[in-house]
Motif scaffolding. Structure first.
Motif, PDB file in Angstrom:
ATOM      1  N   VAL A   1     -23.804 -39.229  30.205  1.00 55.16           N
ATOM      2  CA  VAL A   1     -24.705 -40.120  30.950  1.00 55.16           C
ATOM      3  C   VAL A   1     -23.935 -40.966  31.960  1.00 55.16           C
ATOM      4  N   GLN A   2     -22.754 -41.407  31.572  1.00 59.05           N
ATOM      5  CA  GLN A   2     -21.972 -42.330  32.405  1.00 59.05           C
ATOM      6  C   GLN A   2     -21.125 -41.544  33.417  1.00 59.05           C
ATOM      7  N   SER A   3     -21.781 -40.969  34.398  1.00 52.77           N
ATOM      8  CA  SER A   3     -21.088 -40.091  35.344  1.00 52.77           C
ATOM      9  C   SER A   3     -20.060 -40.834  36.202  1.00 52.77           C
ATOM     10  N   HIS A   4     -20.394 -42.064  36.632  1.00 51.88           N
ATOM     11  CA  HIS A   4     -19.451 -42.817  37.466  1.00 51.88           C
ATOM     12  C   HIS A   4     -18.180 -43.152  36.679  1.00 51.88           C
ATOM     13  N   GLU A   5     -18.338 -43.638  35.462  1.00 47.80           N
ATOM     14  CA  GLU A   5     -17.191 -43.987  34.630  1.00 47.80           C
ATOM     15  C   GLU A   5     -16.351 -42.740  34.335  1.00 47.80           C
ATOM     16  N   ARG A   6     -17.035 -41.644  34.095  1.00 47.67           N
ATOM     17  CA  ARG A   6     -16.356 -40.369  33.819  1.00 47.67           C
ATOM     18  C   ARG A   6     -15.470 -39.965  34.995  1.00 47.67           C
ATOM     19  N   ARG A   7     -16.010 -40.070  36.205  1.00 49.18           N
ATOM     20  CA  ARG A   7     -15.246 -39.679  37.387  1.00 49.18           C
ATOM     21  C   ARG A   7     -14.061 -40.605  37.634  1.00 49.18           C
ATOM     22  N   GLU A   8     -14.252 -41.921  37.382  1.00 51.08           N
ATOM     23  CA  GLU A   8     -13.161 -42.871  37.598  1.00 51.08           C
ATOM     24  C   GLU A   8     -12.007 -42.630  36.630  1.00 51.08           C
ATOM     25  N   ILE A   9     -12.329 -42.333  35.390  1.00 50.48           N
ATOM     26  CA  ILE A   9     -11.286 -42.023  34.406  1.00 50.48           C
ATOM     27  C   ILE A   9     -10.524 -40.773  34.827  1.00 50.48           C
ATOM     28  N   ALA A  10     -11.257 -39.753  35.252  1.00 49.39           N
ATOM     29  CA  ALA A  10     -10.629 -38.497  35.680  1.00 49.39           C
ATOM     30  C   ALA A  10      -9.724 -38.717  36.892  1.00 49.39           C
ATOM     31  N   LYS A  11     -10.147 -39.572  37.811  1.00 52.64           N
ATOM     32  CA  LYS A  11      -9.328 -39.863  38.998  1.00 52.64           C
ATOM     33  C   LYS A  11      -8.014 -40.522  38.615  1.00 52.64           C
ATOM     34  N   ARG A  12      -8.071 -41.431  37.651  1.00 54.18           N
ATOM     35  CA  ARG A  12      -6.844 -42.103  37.219  1.00 54.18           C
ATOM     36  C   ARG A  12      -5.888 -41.115  36.541  1.00 54.18           C
ATOM     37  N   ALA A  13      -6.435 -40.237  35.718  1.00 54.05           N
ATOM     38  CA  ALA A  13      -5.597 -39.228  35.067  1.00 54.05           C
ATOM     39  C   ALA A  13      -4.987 -38.283  36.092  1.00 54.05           C
ATOM     40  N   TYR A  14      -5.769 -37.936  37.107  1.00 56.93           N
ATOM     41  CA  TYR A  14      -5.278 -37.061  38.178  1.00 56.93           C
ATOM     42  C   TYR A  14      -4.101 -37.705  38.907  1.00 56.93           C
TER      43      TYR A  14
ATOM     44  N   GLN B   1     -11.260 -39.128  17.400  1.00 53.19           N
ATOM     45  CA  GLN B   1     -10.592 -39.114  16.097  1.00 53.19           C
ATOM     46  C   GLN B   1     -11.281 -38.240  15.068  1.00 53.19           C
ATOM     47  N   SER B   2     -12.566 -37.944  15.268  1.00 52.20           N
ATOM     48  CA  SER B   2     -13.338 -37.187  14.284  1.00 52.20           C
ATOM     49  C   SER B   2     -14.500 -36.504  14.996  1.00 52.20           C
ATOM     50  N   VAL B   3     -15.235 -35.665  14.271  1.00 48.10           N
ATOM     51  CA  VAL B   3     -16.403 -35.002  14.859  1.00 48.10           C
ATOM     52  C   VAL B   3     -17.449 -36.036  15.260  1.00 48.10           C
ATOM     53  N   ASP B   4     -17.709 -37.000  14.380  1.00 49.87           N
ATOM     54  CA  ASP B   4     -18.701 -38.038  14.694  1.00 49.87           C
ATOM     55  C   ASP B   4     -18.293 -38.826  15.928  1.00 49.87           C
ATOM     56  N   ASP B   5     -17.021 -39.153  16.017  1.00 46.69           N
ATOM     57  CA  ASP B   5     -16.506 -39.888  17.179  1.00 46.69           C
ATOM     58  C   ASP B   5     -16.667 -39.056  18.447  1.00 46.69           C
ATOM     59  N   LEU B   6     -16.390 -37.758  18.348  1.00 47.36           N
ATOM     60  CA  LEU B   6     -16.539 -36.873  19.500  1.00 47.36           C
ATOM     61  C   LEU B   6     -17.997 -36.797  19.950  1.00 47.36           C
ATOM     62  N   VAL B   7     -18.911 -36.649  19.021  1.00 51.28           N
ATOM     63  CA  VAL B   7     -20.340 -36.560  19.370  1.00 51.28           C
ATOM     64  C   VAL B   7     -20.786 -37.822  20.098  1.00 51.28           C
ATOM     65  N   LYS B   8     -20.389 -38.984  19.605  1.00 52.97           N
ATOM     66  CA  LYS B   8     -20.762 -40.245  20.242  1.00 52.97           C
ATOM     67  C   LYS B   8     -20.203 -40.326  21.664  1.00 52.97           C
ATOM     68  N   LYS B   9     -18.957 -39.887  21.844  1.00 54.42           N
ATOM     69  CA  LYS B   9     -18.337 -39.979  23.162  1.00 54.42           C
ATOM     70  C   LYS B   9     -18.902 -38.953  24.127  1.00 54.42           C
ATOM     71  N   VAL B  10     -19.257 -37.784  23.638  1.00 55.53           N
ATOM     72  CA  VAL B  10     -19.920 -36.798  24.505  1.00 55.53           C
ATOM     73  C   VAL B  10     -21.265 -37.338  24.965  1.00 55.53           C
ATOM     74  N   GLU B  11     -22.043 -37.900  24.051  1.00 56.20           N
ATOM     75  CA  GLU B  11     -23.341 -38.490  24.405  1.00 56.20           C
ATOM     76  C   GLU B  11     -23.181 -39.572  25.466  1.00 56.20           C
ATOM     77  N   TYR B  12     -22.183 -40.398  25.291  1.00 53.14           N
ATOM     78  CA  TYR B  12     -21.969 -41.521  26.209  1.00 53.14           C
ATOM     79  C   TYR B  12     -21.540 -41.033  27.586  1.00 53.14           C
ATOM     80  N   TYR B  13     -20.519 -40.184  27.644  1.00 49.27           N
ATOM     81  CA  TYR B  13     -19.934 -39.814  28.932  1.00 49.27           C
ATOM     82  C   TYR B  13     -20.769 -38.794  29.701  1.00 49.27           C
TER      83      TYR B  13
END
Length: 346
Positions: free
Chosen positions: A306-319, A292-304
């Motif tokens: 690191v969270q490689s497994h969660e990142r891949r699972e989300i991408a698989k669902r979108a695929y 929603q904002s630059v601050d929100d984006l920075v927080k989510k980039v920092e999180y994801y």
């Protein structure tokens, strides 16, 4: 590539009327989105999967009114759909004379909606990729229908790529003002991460980013974009500011996600996308992550990052969602049903 040609799509349907024909006039332009071949490939996929009863393609150059007359007499189209082009008045008159509805298909609303309105008065209807646009056209006395864009899965698909395409954060697209500001801020926050920015108009950032940040300041092909998406841990999808063009004076809000949304997802790549109201019509919250904002984006980039497994699972669902619901074969099947429902086809 398909250049300055017309593709006649003849759709044969067994039923009350034996043959239903659609004349598709291509844009004749080579763009990053590859719309002409994407639509052609989508119809081919419909044929292969038999989503619609058997249909055939007829290719011909449409460069003068004589060609129009030939197509009218030879293929007898029930409807004509023109991608992005303003056809000469005498061509349109030829279709009108034979009572053949002719529609203009536009794909960059609301950014150029003022231009599209001026063109649209010459057509019987408008097909737009933006959900907020039909009401605008209808207030001006035009018939308008909504059909979002989709993805060509023969170009965008999961693949292993070389190190030159790999990154922590990647963005592919033109350097518009809102994107330049955001990526400058993001670069300052992620100095040690590999960031790749690819596209035109990025000169303002050339000397502003760190040594781990790379700019390829030129347009690239869809095939190259697919490789960069596949090589990134996080792909940014920053939508255009709907008011960045003088051709949207009524300030129509953009709600529909861009076709890049589907392209990235078809690569099974993880994306962080800027908010669009209608994105929930296409993906669930656990399939595409919005910011929603630059601050929100920075927080989510920092999180994801690191969270490689969660990142891949989300991408698989979108695929999975994209393969089932957002390919051109699906979208063009919807188009055929739309034209029939609105009685533009018999």
């Amino acid at each position: 590539m398909y250049r300055r040609n017309t593709i006649v799509v003849q759709i044969e349907i067994r039923g009350r009327k034996k043959i239903m024909r659609l004349l598709f006039v291509t844009s004749g332009s080579d763009t990053y989105s590859n719309l002409d071949p994407n639509i052609v490939n989508g119809f081919k996929e419909i044929e292969r999967l038999k989503r619609v009863e058997p249909f055939h393609f007829f290719y011909s150059m449409l460069s003068k009114n004589d060609d129009v007359q030939y197509q009218i007499k030879q293929n007898k189209p029930d409807v004509v759909l023109v991608l992005k082009r303003q056809l000469p008045a005498d061509w349109i008159q030829s279709f009108n004379k034979h009572r053949i509805p002719i529609g203009l298909w536009v794909v960059d609303d609301p950014y150029l909606i003022k231009k599209h309105v001026l063109r649209g008065y010459h057509y019987d209807f408008i097909l737009t990729q933006e959900i907020n646009a039909p009401a605008f056209y209808e207030k001006r006395g035009m018939r308008a229908f909504y059909l979002p864009l989709a993805v060509n899965t023969s170009t965008y698909f999961p693949q292993e790529v070389e190190s030159d395409y790999q990154s922590d954060i990647c963005f592919v697209g033109s350097g518009m003002a809102n994107r330049i500001r955001l990526l400058h801020q993001l670069g300052n926050c992620f100095v040690h991460e590999t960031i790749r920015i690819i596209g035109r108009w990025w000169e303002p950032l050339q000397n502003q980013l760190g040594r781990n940040h790379f700019i390829l300041n030129k347009p690239i092909s869809a095939e190259e974009a697919s490789k960069y998406y596949n090589g990134a841990k996080i792909v940014l999808n920053m939508h255009r500011n709907p008011y960045d063009s003088k051709h949207n004076p009524s300030r129509i809000q953009a709600a529909t996600p861009n076709n890049r949304t589907f392209d990235i997802a078809a690569c099974s790549a993880f994306q962080l996308t800027s908010y669009r109201k209608a994105i929930s019509d296409f993906y669930q919250k656990d399939e595409i992550i919005e910011y929603q904002s630059v601050d929100d984006l920075v927080k989510k980039v920092e999180y994801y990052l690191v969270q490689s497994h969660e990142r891949r699972e989300i991408a698989k669902r979108a695929y999975k969602r994209t393969m089932n619901a957002h390919t051109y074969s699906v979208r063009l099947t919807d188009l055929i049903h739309l034209l029939k429902t609105k009685r533009l086809l018999s």
